[in-house]
Design a protein around this motif. Structure first.
Motif, PDB file in Angstrom:
ATOM      1  N   GLN A 125       0.827  -1.202   0.000  1.00  0.00           N
ATOM      2  CA  GLN A 125       0.000   0.000   0.000  1.00  0.00           C
ATOM      3  C   GLN A 125       0.864   1.255   0.000  1.00  0.00           C
ATOM      4  O   GLN A 125       0.572   2.219  -0.725  1.00  0.00           O
ATOM      5  CB  GLN A 125      -0.932  -0.017   1.207  1.00  0.00           C
ATOM      6  N   LEU A 126       1.937   1.244   0.785  1.00  0.00           N
ATOM      7  CA  LEU A 126       2.823   2.405   0.852  1.00  0.00           C
ATOM      8  C   LEU A 126       3.499   2.658  -0.495  1.00  0.00           C
ATOM      9  O   LEU A 126       3.572   3.795  -0.975  1.00  0.00           O
ATOM     10  CB  LEU A 126       3.874   2.201   1.939  1.00  0.00           C
ATOM     11  N   ILE A 127       3.992   1.581  -1.114  1.00  0.00           N
ATOM     12  CA  ILE A 127       4.702   1.729  -2.377  1.00  0.00           C
ATOM     13  C   ILE A 127       3.740   2.115  -3.496  1.00  0.00           C
ATOM     14  O   ILE A 127       4.057   2.934  -4.362  1.00  0.00           O
ATOM     15  CB  ILE A 127       5.455   0.427  -2.714  1.00  0.00           C
ATOM     16  N   SER A 128       2.545   1.547  -3.477  1.00  0.00           N
ATOM     17  CA  SER A 128       1.563   1.901  -4.501  1.00  0.00           C
ATOM     18  C   SER A 128       1.185   3.373  -4.413  1.00  0.00           C
ATOM     19  O   SER A 128       0.979   4.035  -5.430  1.00  0.00           O
ATOM     20  CB  SER A 128       0.317   1.029  -4.349  1.00  0.00           C
ATOM     21  N   ALA A 129       1.102   3.892  -3.177  1.00  0.00           N
ATOM     22  CA  ALA A 129       0.768   5.303  -3.007  1.00  0.00           C
ATOM     23  C   ALA A 129       1.895   6.199  -3.527  1.00  0.00           C
ATOM     24  O   ALA A 129       1.651   7.256  -4.117  1.00  0.00           O
ATOM     25  CB  ALA A 129       0.501   5.596  -1.529  1.00  0.00           C
ATOM     26  N   GLN A 130       3.156   5.750  -3.334  1.00  0.00           N
ATOM     27  CA  GLN A 130       4.291   6.568  -3.774  1.00  0.00           C
ATOM     28  C   GLN A 130       4.502   6.453  -5.278  1.00  0.00           C
ATOM     29  O   GLN A 130       4.907   7.424  -5.931  1.00  0.00           O
ATOM     30  CB  GLN A 130       5.554   6.131  -3.038  1.00  0.00           C
ATOM     31  N   LEU A 131       4.241   5.273  -5.849  1.00  0.00           N
ATOM     32  CA  LEU A 131       4.449   5.042  -7.285  1.00  0.00           C
ATOM     33  C   LEU A 131       3.103   4.804  -7.961  1.00  0.00           C
ATOM     34  O   LEU A 131       2.904   3.820  -8.669  1.00  0.00           O
ATOM     35  CB  LEU A 131       5.371   3.848  -7.498  1.00  0.00           C
ATOM     36  N   SER A 132       2.163   5.705  -7.747  1.00  0.00           N
ATOM     37  CA  SER A 132       0.787   5.490  -8.213  1.00  0.00           C
ATOM     38  C   SER A 132       0.683   5.404  -9.730  1.00  0.00           C
ATOM     39  O   SER A 132      -0.215   4.731 -10.257  1.00  0.00           O
ATOM     40  CB  SER A 132      -0.122   6.604  -7.693  1.00  0.00           C
ATOM     41  N   ASP A 133       1.586   6.062 -10.455  1.00  0.00           N
ATOM     42  CA  ASP A 133       1.509   6.001 -11.917  1.00  0.00           C
ATOM     43  C   ASP A 133       1.867   4.613 -12.433  1.00  0.00           C
ATOM     44  O   ASP A 133       1.210   4.073 -13.331  1.00  0.00           O
ATOM     45  CB  ASP A 133       2.439   7.048 -12.544  1.00  0.00           C
ATOM     46  N   ALA A 134       2.928   4.043 -11.877  1.00  0.00           N
ATOM     47  CA  ALA A 134       3.386   2.738 -12.348  1.00  0.00           C
ATOM     48  C   ALA A 134       2.665   1.587 -11.660  1.00  0.00           C
ATOM     49  O   ALA A 134       2.450   0.538 -12.258  1.00  0.00           O
ATOM     50  CB  ALA A 134       4.897   2.600 -12.133  1.00  0.00           C
ATOM     51  N   LEU A 135       2.273   1.784 -10.400  1.00  0.00           N
ATOM     52  CA  LEU A 135       1.668   0.708  -9.608  1.00  0.00           C
ATOM     53  C   LEU A 135       0.409   1.230  -8.920  1.00  0.00           C
ATOM     54  O   LEU A 135       0.391   1.445  -7.706  1.00  0.00           O
ATOM     55  CB  LEU A 135       2.661   0.195  -8.561  1.00  0.00           C
ATOM     56  N   PRO A 136      -0.656   1.446  -9.671  1.00  0.00           N
ATOM     57  CA  PRO A 136      -1.846   2.078  -9.095  1.00  0.00           C
ATOM     58  C   PRO A 136      -2.624   1.214  -8.121  1.00  0.00           C
ATOM     59  O   PRO A 136      -3.379   1.737  -7.312  1.00  0.00           O
ATOM     60  CB  PRO A 136      -2.695   2.401 -10.340  1.00  0.00           C
TER      61      PRO A 136
END
Length: 311
Positions: free
Chosen positions: A42-53
């Protein structure tokens, strides 16, 4: 504030590594190493929302192991500065229901097809030639609803020996129950080769006008063998699973059906990516890449489905 120096290196496909810095925490908060994998997603998806929405479409690989959502970073020995490889997944396409099968009509078609296959070498060669043609196979898949989501059926259509076995009228009732899309596809093959028409399957339609979807022949061959083994094992015990030895045997059969030359040189890039992910058994990695025609995601699925990151 221990976590101010806590970071991970993230590797996504062929993109350069990115550094993920954990948010600062106060005394008494959960240490970064105590984070569950699901929280990290969840943390990484929030930071990399373009690549990992979507965090549900992320898998992490560390030291050759796919991380489970409910375990912590500490449980995998992940420390500040460790590298996690990210695998992006896609939502499965909605399943299309196969068309219903007319049993009496199908029985006549199967008897006709089997008689032709056994009595006419010319007809048999024509059938095999059509099934070996990528474009023709794709058109059969498009014209047979539900076929693309049935790996057993796809494996049968791409293996001439299996195809001959599965056109036995004695298997028709089993196929109607378990693989109705395969029955429809076999009938379509009959009509396509003989040039006859069918009110249910418009075989007279020009194949060149029909769209196609790409499939990997070796993957489907492998899956067909696995599913066959699954059915055999399930006949002895309900819910039985294919063992690792049977899995390895199935993969070996898939590889024997492949005719790729110099795979070591052909899959150099993918082999290196698997090494980076911690897959140290190069023989297993090469087999998986060969069976999946170099598809890294599919190769990982084969390797990890073998149990424990190996076969």
């Amino acid at each position: 504030m221990e976590s101010s120096a806590w970071h991970l290196s993230l590797k996504l496909s062929d993109k350069p590594k990115e550094v993920f810095q954990f948010p600062d925490t106060e005394p008494g908060d959960v240490r970064p190493g105590g984070y569950q994998v699901s929280t990290l997603k969840q943390l990484i998806s929030a930071q990399l929302s373009d690549a990992l929405p979507d965090p549900e479409l992320i898998d992490f690989v560390h030291c050759g192991c796919v991380l489970k959502d409910d375990l912590t970073l500490d449980s995998y020995g992940i420390k500040s500065g460790s590298t996690l490889h990210i695998i992006k997944k896609t939502w499965p396409e909605p399943e299309v229901e196969p068309e219903p099968v007319n049993r009496s009509a199908a029985a006549r078609e199967f008897r006709t097809l089997q008689a032709a296959l056994l009595s006419s070498g010319t007809y048999r060669d024509a059938v095999f030639k059509m099934l070996a043609n990528k474009e023709s196979l794709e058109q059969i898949i498009v014209a047979s609803p539900g076929l693309s989501s049935d790996p057993v059926a796809l494996g049968v259509l791409q293996d001439k020996d299996l195809f001959v076995q599965f056109t036995d009228p004695k298997l028709l009732d089993m196929l109607i129950q378990s693989h109705p899309a395969l029955v429809n596809a076999i009938i379509l093959v009959l009509h396509s080769v003989t040039g006859s028409s069918s009110s249910r399957n418009p075989a007279s339609t020009s194949f060149s006008e029909m769209p196609g979807t790409h499939t990997h022949i070796n993957v489907f061959h492998f899956l067909s063998v696995c599913n066959t083994l699954q059915e055999v094992s399930s006949s002895g015990a309900s819910g039985a699973r294919v063992s690792s030895s049977l899995f390895s045997h199935a993969l070996q059969q898939a590889l024997q059906a492949s005719s790729v030359s110099s795979p070591q040189g052909r899959w150099q890039t993918q082999m290196q990516q698997l090494r980076d992910m911690g897959i140290q058994d190069e023989e297993v990695a090469l087999r998986a890449l060969t069976a999946t025609n170099g598809d890294l995601q599919a190769a990982l699925e084969l390797i990890f489905s073998g149990g424990g990151g190996g076969l």
